[in-house]
Design a protein around this motif. Sequence first.
Motif, PDB file in Angstrom:
ATOM      1  N   UNK A 115      -4.408  -0.119  12.778  1.00  0.00           N
ATOM      2  CA  UNK A 115      -3.494  -1.075  13.413  1.00  0.00           C
ATOM      3  C   UNK A 115      -2.538  -1.732  12.424  1.00  0.00           C
ATOM      4  N   UNK A 116      -2.332  -1.131  11.281  1.00  0.00           N
ATOM      5  CA  UNK A 116      -1.393  -1.657  10.291  1.00  0.00           C
ATOM      6  C   UNK A 116      -0.430  -0.539   9.908  1.00  0.00           C
ATOM      7  N   UNK A 117       0.596  -0.815   9.094  1.00  0.00           N
ATOM      8  CA  UNK A 117       1.445   0.285   8.615  1.00  0.00           C
ATOM      9  C   UNK A 117       0.600   1.409   8.027  1.00  0.00           C
ATOM     10  N   UNK A 118       0.991   2.640   8.282  1.00  0.00           N
ATOM     11  CA  UNK A 118       0.160   3.790   7.937  1.00  0.00           C
ATOM     12  C   UNK A 118      -0.166   3.860   6.452  1.00  0.00           C
ATOM     13  N   UNK A 119       0.685   3.285   5.605  1.00  0.00           N
ATOM     14  CA  UNK A 119       0.444   3.365   4.165  1.00  0.00           C
ATOM     15  C   UNK A 119      -0.775   2.558   3.731  1.00  0.00           C
ATOM     16  N   UNK A 120      -1.178   1.561   4.533  1.00  0.00           N
ATOM     17  CA  UNK A 120      -2.369   0.778   4.180  1.00  0.00           C
ATOM     18  C   UNK A 120      -3.618   1.639   4.340  1.00  0.00           C
ATOM     19  N   UNK A 121      -3.777   2.233   5.519  1.00  0.00           N
ATOM     20  CA  UNK A 121      -4.925   3.104   5.739  1.00  0.00           C
ATOM     21  C   UNK A 121      -4.916   4.306   4.820  1.00  0.00           C
ATOM     22  N   UNK A 122      -3.732   4.894   4.641  1.00  0.00           N
ATOM     23  CA  UNK A 122      -3.617   6.045   3.748  1.00  0.00           C
ATOM     24  C   UNK A 122      -3.885   5.637   2.305  1.00  0.00           C
ATOM     25  N   UNK A 123      -3.491   4.414   1.945  1.00  0.00           N
ATOM     26  CA  UNK A 123      -3.751   3.923   0.594  1.00  0.00           C
ATOM     27  C   UNK A 123      -5.231   3.734   0.336  1.00  0.00           C
ATOM     28  N   UNK A 172       4.836  -2.247  -0.664  1.00  0.00           N
ATOM     29  CA  UNK A 172       3.498  -2.850  -0.638  1.00  0.00           C
ATOM     30  C   UNK A 172       3.317  -3.564   0.701  1.00  0.00           C
ATOM     31  N   UNK A 173       2.512  -2.990   1.562  1.00  0.00           N
ATOM     32  CA  UNK A 173       2.319  -3.543   2.899  1.00  0.00           C
ATOM     33  C   UNK A 173       1.062  -4.399   2.999  1.00  0.00           C
ATOM     34  N   UNK A 174       0.553  -4.808   1.855  1.00  0.00           N
ATOM     35  CA  UNK A 174      -0.620  -5.688   1.842  1.00  0.00           C
ATOM     36  C   UNK A 174      -0.398  -6.751   0.780  1.00  0.00           C
ATOM     37  N   UNK A 175      -0.746  -7.975   1.095  1.00  0.00           N
ATOM     38  CA  UNK A 175      -0.598  -9.065   0.133  1.00  0.00           C
ATOM     39  C   UNK A 175      -1.658  -8.902  -0.956  1.00  0.00           C
ATOM     40  N   UNK A 176      -1.254  -8.344  -2.087  1.00  0.00           N
ATOM     41  CA  UNK A 176      -2.209  -8.028  -3.142  1.00  0.00           C
ATOM     42  C   UNK A 176      -2.819  -9.286  -3.763  1.00  0.00           C
ATOM     43  N   UNK A 177      -2.051 -10.367  -3.789  1.00  0.00           N
ATOM     44  CA  UNK A 177      -2.590 -11.607  -4.359  1.00  0.00           C
ATOM     45  C   UNK A 177      -3.713 -12.179  -3.494  1.00  0.00           C
ATOM     46  N   UNK A 178      -3.636 -11.931  -2.182  1.00  0.00           N
ATOM     47  CA  UNK A 178      -4.674 -12.452  -1.290  1.00  0.00           C
ATOM     48  C   UNK A 178      -6.019 -11.769  -1.518  1.00  0.00           C
ATOM     49  N   UNK A 223      -1.062   3.657  -4.526  1.00  0.00           N
ATOM     50  CA  UNK A 223      -1.004   4.609  -3.413  1.00  0.00           C
ATOM     51  C   UNK A 223      -0.023   4.151  -2.337  1.00  0.00           C
ATOM     52  N   UNK A 224      -0.020   2.857  -2.025  1.00  0.00           N
ATOM     53  CA  UNK A 224       0.878   2.362  -0.978  1.00  0.00           C
ATOM     54  C   UNK A 224       2.346   2.532  -1.351  1.00  0.00           C
ATOM     55  N   UNK A 225       2.647   2.494  -2.651  1.00  0.00           N
ATOM     56  CA  UNK A 225       4.034   2.652  -3.088  1.00  0.00           C
ATOM     57  C   UNK A 225       4.417   4.127  -3.193  1.00  0.00           C
ATOM     58  N   UNK A 226       3.479   4.956  -3.652  1.00  0.00           N
ATOM     59  CA  UNK A 226       3.782   6.369  -3.895  1.00  0.00           C
ATOM     60  C   UNK A 226       3.797   7.185  -2.604  1.00  0.00           C
ATOM     61  N   UNK A 227       2.926   6.857  -1.658  1.00  0.00           N
ATOM     62  CA  UNK A 227       2.795   7.677  -0.447  1.00  0.00           C
ATOM     63  C   UNK A 227       4.090   7.805   0.362  1.00  0.00           C
ATOM     64  N   UNK A 228       4.885   6.740   0.541  1.00  0.00           N
ATOM     65  CA  UNK A 228       6.149   6.930   1.263  1.00  0.00           C
ATOM     66  C   UNK A 228       7.073   7.938   0.581  1.00  0.00           C
ATOM     67  N   UNK A 258     -12.017  -7.864   3.328  1.00  0.00           N
ATOM     68  CA  UNK A 258     -12.462  -8.922   4.240  1.00  0.00           C
ATOM     69  C   UNK A 258     -12.974 -10.170   3.516  1.00  0.00           C
ATOM     70  N   UNK A 259     -13.553  -9.979   2.334  1.00  0.00           N
ATOM     71  CA  UNK A 259     -14.172 -11.113   1.641  1.00  0.00           C
ATOM     72  C   UNK A 259     -13.651 -11.313   0.217  1.00  0.00           C
ATOM     73  N   UNK A 260     -12.724 -10.487  -0.210  1.00  0.00           N
ATOM     74  CA  UNK A 260     -12.116 -10.681  -1.512  1.00  0.00           C
ATOM     75  C   UNK A 260     -12.597  -9.697  -2.566  1.00  0.00           C
ATOM     76  N   UNK A 261     -11.723  -9.438  -3.518  1.00  0.00           N
ATOM     77  CA  UNK A 261     -12.014  -8.475  -4.579  1.00  0.00           C
ATOM     78  C   UNK A 261     -13.185  -8.923  -5.450  1.00  0.00           C
ATOM     79  N   UNK A 262     -13.280 -10.212  -5.712  1.00  0.00           N
ATOM     80  CA  UNK A 262     -14.372 -10.706  -6.559  1.00  0.00           C
ATOM     81  C   UNK A 262     -15.717 -10.481  -5.875  1.00  0.00           C
ATOM     82  N   UNK A 263     -15.738 -10.611  -4.555  1.00  0.00           N
ATOM     83  CA  UNK A 263     -16.970 -10.347  -3.811  1.00  0.00           C
ATOM     84  C   UNK A 263     -17.399  -8.898  -3.972  1.00  0.00           C
ATOM     85  N   UNK A 264     -16.444  -7.977  -3.861  1.00  0.00           N
ATOM     86  CA  UNK A 264     -16.783  -6.561  -4.023  1.00  0.00           C
ATOM     87  C   UNK A 264     -17.186  -6.253  -5.462  1.00  0.00           C
ATOM     88  N   UNK A 265     -16.617  -6.978  -6.426  1.00  0.00           N
ATOM     89  CA  UNK A 265     -17.014  -6.793  -7.825  1.00  0.00           C
ATOM     90  C   UNK A 265     -18.485  -7.157  -8.026  1.00  0.00           C
TER      91      UNK A 265
END
Length: 254
Positions: free
Chosen positions: A171-179, A54-60, A130-135, A217-224
């Motif tokens: 500009x991040x680990x490829x699994x983030x964009x691919x995820x 997991x190359x992204x802080x999911x809690x954030x 996706x970030x875990x499975x893709x590698x 950029x603004x949080x999951x709740x914002x996108x919800x």
Amino acid sequence: MRALRQPPAKRKAKKMYRNTLEIPALDVSVIYIAQAFKAAAIFGLLCLLGFEYLKWDMLSLITWNPYGLLMAWPILLWATAWAIANSITGRYDQTLKEARTRILSRAVWTSIQIGFWEELIYRYLSFGIAMIVLPLVDWITRGVTRWVFESFLMPATHLMTFGALEGQILTTPWTVGAGIITANLVFVAAHVYTGHSIISCVNAWFVGLVLFWLALHYGLITSMVAHSVYDAVLLLTQALKAKCVKTRSRRLPV
């Protein structure tokens, strides 16, 4: 004496719905809860096996920024244009055997559910999966998977988003964009599975990318919230355009 063979039980035919407004609100809840539970179970199991991928802080992601709603104006404007286009072309011409107030209330409640559950499933759980499975997939394909993403899919998505997701895709680990791309493809596939038109699926791809931009950029709740408002514009327009026919209850003779 030969036992009598009972005729096979008749399968109850599933009721087919022409559009979202015809689906009872409870059914919508059951469908999404089942999907979210399955995705959460898979995500939880994969985290136990490969949390380091997991190359992204999911809690954030679980946050919200009101300013993000102002930045969501492009898809809300697009929702308005999409609703007007569907009204003009007659796609929203339908007859519903319910009171309009009930249809309108269900449209609002369904929009809230769609925004909450789809963001949780596709912008959070599917993204993490996706970030875990893709590698692993890349290891099986001897690097071909990463090459396809970095050479074609990620640059193409970068152009489609006008560089808005550059920090996440390039500009991040490829699994983030691919995820991001993989989760968005799953989002589009869900629209294909439920019988949406090609145009609607293309629309889902671009709207999904905007929602990913909001979530990252603004949080999951914002996108919800933005997703719920987007669907509310469409469903409320559909509800207002529909022809409502009240069904009369039959009285038994005294």
